[in-house]
Design a protein around this motif. Structure first.
Motif, PDB file in Angstrom:
ATOM      1  N   GLU A 373      -3.061  -4.764  -2.821  1.00  0.00           N
ATOM      2  CA  GLU A 373      -2.698  -6.024  -2.741  1.00  0.00           C
ATOM      3  C   GLU A 373      -1.556  -6.739  -3.287  1.00  0.00           C
ATOM      4  O   GLU A 373      -0.435  -7.463  -2.666  1.00  0.00           O
ATOM      5  N   SER A 374      -2.298  -7.356  -4.429  1.00  0.00           N
ATOM      6  CA  SER A 374      -1.034  -7.673  -5.538  1.00  0.00           C
ATOM      7  C   SER A 374      -0.018  -7.099  -6.014  1.00  0.00           C
ATOM      8  O   SER A 374       1.638  -7.247  -5.622  1.00  0.00           O
ATOM      9  N   ALA A 375       0.390  -5.248  -6.176  1.00  0.00           N
ATOM     10  CA  ALA A 375       1.701  -5.021  -6.058  1.00  0.00           C
ATOM     11  C   ALA A 375       1.995  -4.321  -5.528  1.00  0.00           C
ATOM     12  O   ALA A 375       3.209  -4.416  -4.926  1.00  0.00           O
ATOM     13  N   PHE A 376       1.627  -4.059  -3.521  1.00  0.00           N
ATOM     14  CA  PHE A 376       2.293  -3.852  -2.923  1.00  0.00           C
ATOM     15  C   PHE A 376       2.061  -4.561  -1.637  1.00  0.00           C
ATOM     16  O   PHE A 376       3.508  -4.589  -0.937  1.00  0.00           O
ATOM     17  N   GLY A 377       0.804  -5.896  -1.295  1.00  0.00           N
ATOM     18  CA  GLY A 377       1.364  -5.855  -0.297  1.00  0.00           C
ATOM     19  C   GLY A 377       0.194  -5.911   0.499  1.00  0.00           C
ATOM     20  O   GLY A 377      -0.289  -4.973   0.904  1.00  0.00           O
ATOM     21  N   ARG A 378      -0.258  -6.990   1.689  1.00  0.00           N
ATOM     22  CA  ARG A 378      -1.401  -6.522   2.023  1.00  0.00           C
ATOM     23  C   ARG A 378      -1.129  -5.630   3.204  1.00  0.00           C
ATOM     24  O   ARG A 378      -2.186  -4.363   3.431  1.00  0.00           O
ATOM     25  N   PRO A 380       1.674  -3.134   3.620  1.00  0.00           N
ATOM     26  CA  PRO A 380       1.763  -1.787   3.034  1.00  0.00           C
ATOM     27  C   PRO A 380       0.325  -1.359   2.423  1.00  0.00           C
ATOM     28  O   PRO A 380       0.404   0.603   2.778  1.00  0.00           O
ATOM     29  N   ALA A 381      -0.012  -2.643   2.244  1.00  0.00           N
ATOM     30  CA  ALA A 381      -1.758  -1.825   1.045  1.00  0.00           C
ATOM     31  C   ALA A 381      -2.345  -0.772   2.573  1.00  0.00           C
ATOM     32  O   ALA A 381      -3.210   0.539   2.625  1.00  0.00           O
ATOM     33  N   LEU A 382      -2.792  -2.043   3.781  1.00  0.00           N
ATOM     34  CA  LEU A 382      -3.102  -1.420   5.282  1.00  0.00           C
ATOM     35  C   LEU A 382      -2.530  -0.091   5.721  1.00  0.00           C
ATOM     36  O   LEU A 382      -3.137   0.729   5.482  1.00  0.00           O
ATOM     37  N   TRP A 383      -1.506  -0.245   5.579  1.00  0.00           N
ATOM     38  CA  TRP A 383      -0.572   0.708   6.079  1.00  0.00           C
ATOM     39  C   TRP A 383      -1.268   2.266   5.556  1.00  0.00           C
ATOM     40  O   TRP A 383      -1.148   3.193   5.658  1.00  0.00           O
ATOM     41  N   GLY A 384      -1.156   1.975   3.591  1.00  0.00           N
ATOM     42  CA  GLY A 384      -2.068   3.555   2.901  1.00  0.00           C
ATOM     43  C   GLY A 384      -2.968   3.845   3.208  1.00  0.00           C
ATOM     44  O   GLY A 384      -3.363   4.793   3.259  1.00  0.00           O
ATOM     45  N   CYS A 385      -3.868   2.914   3.509  1.00  0.00           N
ATOM     46  CA  CYS A 385      -4.949   3.085   4.374  1.00  0.00           C
ATOM     47  C   CYS A 385      -5.225   4.704   5.411  1.00  0.00           C
ATOM     48  O   CYS A 385      -5.749   5.417   5.631  1.00  0.00           O
TER      49      CYS A 385
END
Length: 429
Positions: A373-378, A380-385
């Motif tokens: 979350e710190s590196a990419f944002g919440r 984008p991290a959720l879309w990555g999941c």
């Protein structure tokens, strides 16, 4: 004098004595365990611990579960499974009882709670493969998938009820007493499992050694492409879904959805979905077991995507409900495939590799969620999941056995648990 006719049994034909004992015992422990999850978290917080400390106590349990799973599977295939289950219940009673006593006495130390949580995870590592092997060996015939669906449905109901009851009990009587109730549940469940009917089973003959048995289980596991590819798929799916729902979900709920209440409603919808999914699988018997199971996994990407948007709480409730239904389509189809394809004397070892793959990456994923979350944002991290779920599931569909493995009539299932009498295990080869 003519004796009165025996009243007909109210149980369905597939719900034999062993199956019924297993189902009742599992319902009791699942009810207690989901209340204890809440109680242990509040026990840590009540001592002044932080959210990180709660994570450490939970991680200690998961770590020791992972470490001992493969050993537990091998032991359960060497010894009578019900003995392993009762011994594991006794260990869980001792660990949870000691945890409860510490909390009730006041001022438990973090290291003590971590150590007892680790002991509980060790007991679960021996229990899970033995229990799954025993369940698969307790049913037979064309109604096996219906029995598995009913079992999973009752566990889903216990999980939902246990979380709700546990939360209320923690508020009313405190976490220490809830932990004590969970410890007592292990005593009751262990007593029920001690009455499993294994009178017609010849003693299991030990193999050439524990390590040799583990290697034999590994060969069984990797020799079936459908088996190891789906376990690899779920090592990714369970990890990223767990990170999304345990880390990102509460944060999105706090910032966008109105707090813990709406998030609890969404999780409750998932639980209701699992119950209705079980009802569906009691009637539906897909012929291409693994193909249907794998297609259902795509929906597990939806909660992460919904949180990434984020959608209103009403839409999130629908998404979580659908995910609950479809995970039961996978779960029942999967255990039916294992029941059909895996020799009875290797069920627990294969189950151990299955469990290992499912939980091994969860601690890593939850630990990396914050840095991601710190590196990419919440968002984008959720879309990555969501993307990882879709990619891993798509890859599995390229495996021919996953697309083509079919449900077989009981008469042609050779050397597997499906040829087992309803109320007993079989003697291993």
């Amino acid at each position: 004098m003519t004796s009165a006719a025996s009243p007909p049994s109210r149980r369905p034909a597939w719900a034999g004595r062993n199956y019924s004992l297993l189902a009742v015992a599992a319902f009791i422990t699942t009810l207690g365990a989901h209340g204890a999850l809440i109680a242990s978290a509040f026990a840590v917080l009540d001592t002044g611990g932080s959210g990180g400390d709660v994570g450490l106590v939970a991680a200690a349990r998961t770590l020791f579960l992972v470490i001992f799973l493969l050993v537990g599977g091998a032991v359960a295939d060497r010894m009578p499974r019900h003995h392993v289950m009762v011994a594991a219940n006794a260990l869980n009673f001792l660990s949870q009882g000691a945890f409860a006593l510490l909390v009730l006495q006041g001022d438990p130390k973090l290291w003590q709670m971590m150590a007892l949580s680790a002991l509980g995870g060790t007991g679960q590592a021996f229990f899970n493969p033995a229990a799954e092997g025993m369940l698969m060996a307790s049913v037979s015939g064309e109604q096996a998938s219906r029995a598995f669906a009913m079992f999973r449905m009752s566990m889903s109901g216990a999980a939902v009820g246990g979380a709700a009851l546990g939360g209320a009990m923690v508020a009313a009587i405190g976490p220490g007493w809830v932990l004590a109730v969970d410890a007592a549940a292990f005593v009751v469940a262990g007593a029920l499992r001690a009455f499993l009917d294994v009178s017609h089973i010849a003693p299991r003959q030990p193999g050439s050694g524990l390590l040799a048995d583990m290697r034999d289980g590994w060969r069984e596991f990797v020799g079936r492409p459908w088996l190891w590819t789906i376990v690899a798929q779920f090592s990714v799916v369970v990890a990223v879904v767990g990170a999304a729902e345990s880390v990102f979900g509460p944060l999105v709920a706090r910032d966008e959805l109105g707090g813990a209440g709406p998030w609890g409603l969404a999780l409750g919808a998932f639980g209701v979905g699992t119950i209705l999914g079980g009802l569906l699988m009691m009637r539906w018997k897909p012929q291409r077991l693994l193909f249907a199971a794998t297609l259902s996994v795509f929906s597990l990407a939806l909660p992460s995507a919904a949180l990434a948007v984020p959608v209103p709480i009403g839409a999130l409730v629908v998404v979580m409900f659908v995910s609950g239904v479809t995970i039961e389509i996978f779960g029942v189809s999967w255990i039916t495939a294992l029941h059909q394809e895996i020799p009875e004397d290797k069920l627990s070892r294969v189950s151990a590799y299955d469990w290992f793959g499912s939980v091994a990456m969860v601690p890593l994923a939850t630990a990396l969620a914050g840095p991601a979350e710190s590196a990419f944002g919440r968002t984008p991290a959720l879309w990555g999941c969501a993307a990882l779920v879709v990619l891993a599931t798509t890859a599995v569909l390229f495996v021919p056995d996953v697309r083509n493995l079919r449900r077989r009539p009981p008469a042609v299932v050779v050397e597997s648990a499906a040829s087992t009498p309803l109320d007993s295990e079989v003697t291993p080869r």
